[in-house]
Scaffold this motif. Structure first.
Motif, short mmCIF file in Angstrom:
data_model
loop_
_atom_site.label_atom_id
_atom_site.label_comp_id
_atom_site.label_asym_id
_atom_site.label_seq_id
_atom_site.Cartn_x
_atom_site.Cartn_y
_atom_site.Cartn_z
N VAL A 8 0.86 -1.19 0.00
CA VAL A 8 0.00 0.00 0.00
C VAL A 8 0.89 1.24 0.00
O VAL A 8 2.10 1.15 0.25
N ARG A 9 0.29 2.39 -0.28
CA ARG A 9 0.99 3.68 -0.16
C ARG A 9 0.37 4.41 1.03
O ARG A 9 -0.75 4.12 1.43
N TYR A 10 1.11 5.36 1.56
CA TYR A 10 0.68 6.06 2.77
C TYR A 10 0.68 7.56 2.57
O TYR A 10 1.54 8.12 1.89
N ALA A 11 -0.28 8.22 3.24
CA ALA A 11 -0.30 9.68 3.30
C ALA A 11 0.37 10.11 4.60
O ALA A 11 0.35 9.37 5.59
N GLU A 12 0.94 11.30 4.62
CA GLU A 12 1.56 11.82 5.83
C GLU A 12 0.54 11.96 6.96
O GLU A 12 0.90 11.97 8.13
N SER A 13 -0.75 12.02 6.61
CA SER A 13 -1.82 12.13 7.61
C SER A 13 -2.28 10.75 8.11
O SER A 13 -3.29 10.65 8.79
N HIS A 14 -1.54 9.70 7.76
CA HIS A 14 -1.70 8.33 8.29
C HIS A 14 -2.85 7.52 7.67
O HIS A 14 -3.30 6.55 8.26
N GLU A 15 -3.29 7.89 6.48
CA GLU A 15 -4.21 7.02 5.74
C GLU A 15 -3.37 6.13 4.82
O GLU A 15 -2.30 6.53 4.37
N TRP A 16 -3.87 4.93 4.55
CA TRP A 16 -3.23 4.06 3.56
C TRP A 16 -4.13 3.96 2.33
O TRP A 16 -5.33 4.16 2.42
N VAL A 17 -3.51 3.68 1.20
CA VAL A 17 -4.22 3.57 -0.08
C VAL A 17 -3.73 2.34 -0.81
O VAL A 17 -2.52 2.12 -0.94
N LYS A 18 -4.68 1.54 -1.29
CA LYS A 18 -4.33 0.41 -2.16
C LYS A 18 -5.10 0.59 -3.45
O LYS A 18 -6.33 0.59 -3.45
N LEU A 19 -4.38 0.77 -4.54
CA LEU A 19 -5.00 1.00 -5.84
C LEU A 19 -5.16 -0.32 -6.58
O LEU A 19 -4.20 -1.07 -6.75
N GLU A 20 -6.40 -0.61 -7.00
CA GLU A 20 -6.69 -1.80 -7.81
C GLU A 20 -7.49 -1.30 -9.00
O GLU A 20 -8.63 -0.88 -8.84
N GLU A 125 8.61 6.92 12.85
CA GLU A 125 9.69 6.87 13.83
C GLU A 125 10.09 8.25 14.30
O GLU A 125 10.59 8.41 15.42
N ASN A 126 9.87 9.26 13.46
CA ASN A 126 10.25 10.63 13.80
C ASN A 126 9.18 11.38 14.55
O ASN A 126 9.38 12.53 14.94
N GLU A 127 8.00 10.80 14.74
CA GLU A 127 6.91 11.50 15.43
C GLU A 127 7.06 11.39 16.93
O GLU A 127 7.62 10.48 17.47
#
Length: 127
Positions: A8-20, A125-127
């Protein structure tokens, strides 16, 4: 310990996205559900709503806090996870299996611009 998936890909706002195909499945990351704690409510948009990347599409409420959900891609909401209306805590059990919305993506390049697992892990890890 949070689970980070590499499919999946991630947004900096902590949502994940899976493109199909041209449909993106969107949820919150395992890291985010750990940070929120016990989820008690999920506010979701309506099917047919148009989203632009960066729009707030709902909120997740936990016993500790409420957090806006930010749409990582532009497009039309084609499905919401109605099971979350009765069992929002299922996100705590498995943040990747319990997606929130599905969006027909208008610009697939927006998905490519999101963070890969290595970049997202570093962000957390940086948060």
């Amino acid at each position: 310990m949070a689970i980070f998936k590499d499919d999946v890909r991630y947004a900096e706002s902590h949502e994940w996205v899976k493109l199909e195909g041209d449909v993106a499945t969107i949820g919150i990351s395992d890291y985010a559900q750990h940070a929120l704690g016990d989820i008690v409510y999920v506010d979701m948009p309506e099917v047919g709503d148009e989203m632009a990347a960066g729009d707030v599409f709902g909120a997740v409420e936990s016993v500790k806090a409420a957090s806006d959900l930010i749409c990582p891609v532009s497009g039309e909401v084609v499905e919401i996870n109605e099971a979350l209306e009765d069992a929002p805590e299922s996100i705590n059990a498995d943040a990747f299996a319990n997606w929130i919305i599905k969006v027909k993506v208008s610009d697939p390049a927006e998905v490519d611009a999101l963070l890969d697992v290595a970049a997202y892990t570093q962000l957390c890890e940086n948060e």
